[in-house]
Design a protein around this motif. Structure first.
Motif, mmCIF file in Angstrom:
data_model
loop_
_atom_site.group_PDB
_atom_site.id
_atom_site.type_symbol
_atom_site.label_atom_id
_atom_site.label_comp_id
_atom_site.label_asym_id
_atom_site.label_seq_id
_atom_site.Cartn_x
_atom_site.Cartn_y
_atom_site.Cartn_z
ATOM 1 N N ARG A 1 -6.846 40.817 20.591
ATOM 2 C CA ARG A 1 -5.612 40.634 21.736
ATOM 3 C C ARG A 1 -6.092 40.345 23.518
ATOM 4 N N ALA B 1 1.371 49.866 24.471
ATOM 5 C CA ALA B 1 0.244 49.169 23.275
ATOM 6 C C ALA B 1 -0.915 50.265 23.632
ATOM 7 N N ASP B 2 -1.764 50.140 21.868
ATOM 8 C CA ASP B 2 -2.664 51.424 22.245
ATOM 9 C C ASP B 2 -3.954 50.148 22.402
ATOM 10 N N THR C 1 2.606 43.690 19.599
ATOM 11 C CA THR C 1 3.599 44.257 18.755
ATOM 12 C C THR C 1 2.262 44.455 17.226
ATOM 13 N N ALA C 2 1.534 42.994 17.170
ATOM 14 C CA ALA C 2 -0.162 42.951 16.087
ATOM 15 C C ALA C 2 -0.591 43.858 16.534
ATOM 16 N N THR C 3 -1.354 44.966 15.770
ATOM 17 C CA THR C 3 -2.832 45.710 15.872
ATOM 18 C C THR C 3 -3.868 44.877 15.922
ATOM 19 N N ALA C 4 -4.005 44.135 15.557
ATOM 20 C CA ALA C 4 -4.904 43.090 15.484
ATOM 21 C C ALA C 4 -5.926 43.343 16.670
ATOM 22 N N LYS C 5 -7.371 43.700 16.712
ATOM 23 C CA LYS C 5 -8.330 43.570 18.019
ATOM 24 C C LYS C 5 -8.689 42.490 18.759
ATOM 25 N N THR D 1 -7.021 48.468 20.608
ATOM 26 C CA THR D 1 -6.221 47.103 20.314
ATOM 27 C C THR D 1 -6.147 46.063 20.760
ATOM 28 N N ASP E 1 -1.555 37.694 22.404
ATOM 29 C CA ASP E 1 -0.227 38.396 21.157
ATOM 30 C C ASP E 1 1.117 38.958 22.482
#
Length: 221
Positions: free
Chosen positions: A107, A121-122, A101-105, A125, A97
């Motif tokens: 990555r 980023a969290d 910025t994506a929230t899919a796990k 995620t 990624d």
């Protein structure tokens, strides 16, 4: 009972003053709103200009990446991940990624700033934050900083004649509709004398006012 003209004229003057003050307040509010609108428009145009400048500057990073690939195309250098700081990876990294910025796990993120934070980023995620880009290419005039990551579109590291790689279809034979298409499979190995695999070049430019622009380029030789 007689009239009092003097008192009446004084009342009229007071009412006129009140309406004048109201009108003045309305004009002041309207002027402030107009100035705010103009300032916001200028700020938006300025940010757009910086964004466009950062996007244009990304070409410098893509060019540098292409030069690096060409300089290391001989031998087996491109068969394995490059040394730290080169920004080169010999596999496609399908879950990469670039923007974070994506929230899919699950990555994989790029540590663009080199602080191990991956843009804040969290951690819940993503799975890794260990893709390291090239050193920054700095433009002293504009202040833009460009970094790049190169991923070879192959299923794994190794000789592209022995691993599955995405590459252009052969120009002769086969379905003409497939020519130039990107495909990855066991029947698309990079054979001797055939086209080389695709390389994905991701650039990130950080410019004025913390403007950030991303671009991607596919190249093959």
């Amino acid at each position: 009972m007689g009239f009092h003209p003097i008192a009446r004229r004084g009342s009229q003057r007071g009412a006129s003053m009140l309406f004048a003050l109201i009108a003045l307040v309305v004009l002041l509010l309207g002027g402030a709103a107009l100035v705010r609108t103009v300032d916001s428009g200028q700020l938006a145009l300025g940010n757009l200009a910086f964004k466009q400048d950062a996007t244009i500057a990304s070409a410098q990073g893509a060019d540098a990446a292409i030069v690096w690939i060409q300089a290391n195309s001989a031998g087996v250098t491109l068969h394995a991940d490059g040394a730290a700081g080169t920004g080169y990876y010999a596999s496609s990294k399908d879950k990469l990624d670039p923007t974070g910025t994506a929230t899919a796990k699950d990555r994989a993120l790029i540590d663009w700033e080199g602080d191990g934070n991956c843009g804040g980023a969290d951690p819940a995620t993503f799975s890794t934050c260990n893709v390291v880009p090239s050193p920054a290419i700095k433009d002293a005039k504009t202040g833009n900083e460009v970094r790049f990551v190169i991923t070879r579109l192959c299923a794994a590291e190794g000789d592209p004649a022995a691993v599955d790689c995405s590459r252009p279809a052969k120009s002769s034979g086969g379905n003409s509709m497939d020519r130039g298409a990107i495909s990855q499979g066991k029947n698309n190995h990079w054979a001797a004398g055939g086209s080389g695999p695709y390389y994905r070049v991701i650039t990130r430019t950080k410019g004025a006012r913390d403007t950030v622009s991303f671009t991607e380029t596919l190249v093959h030789f």
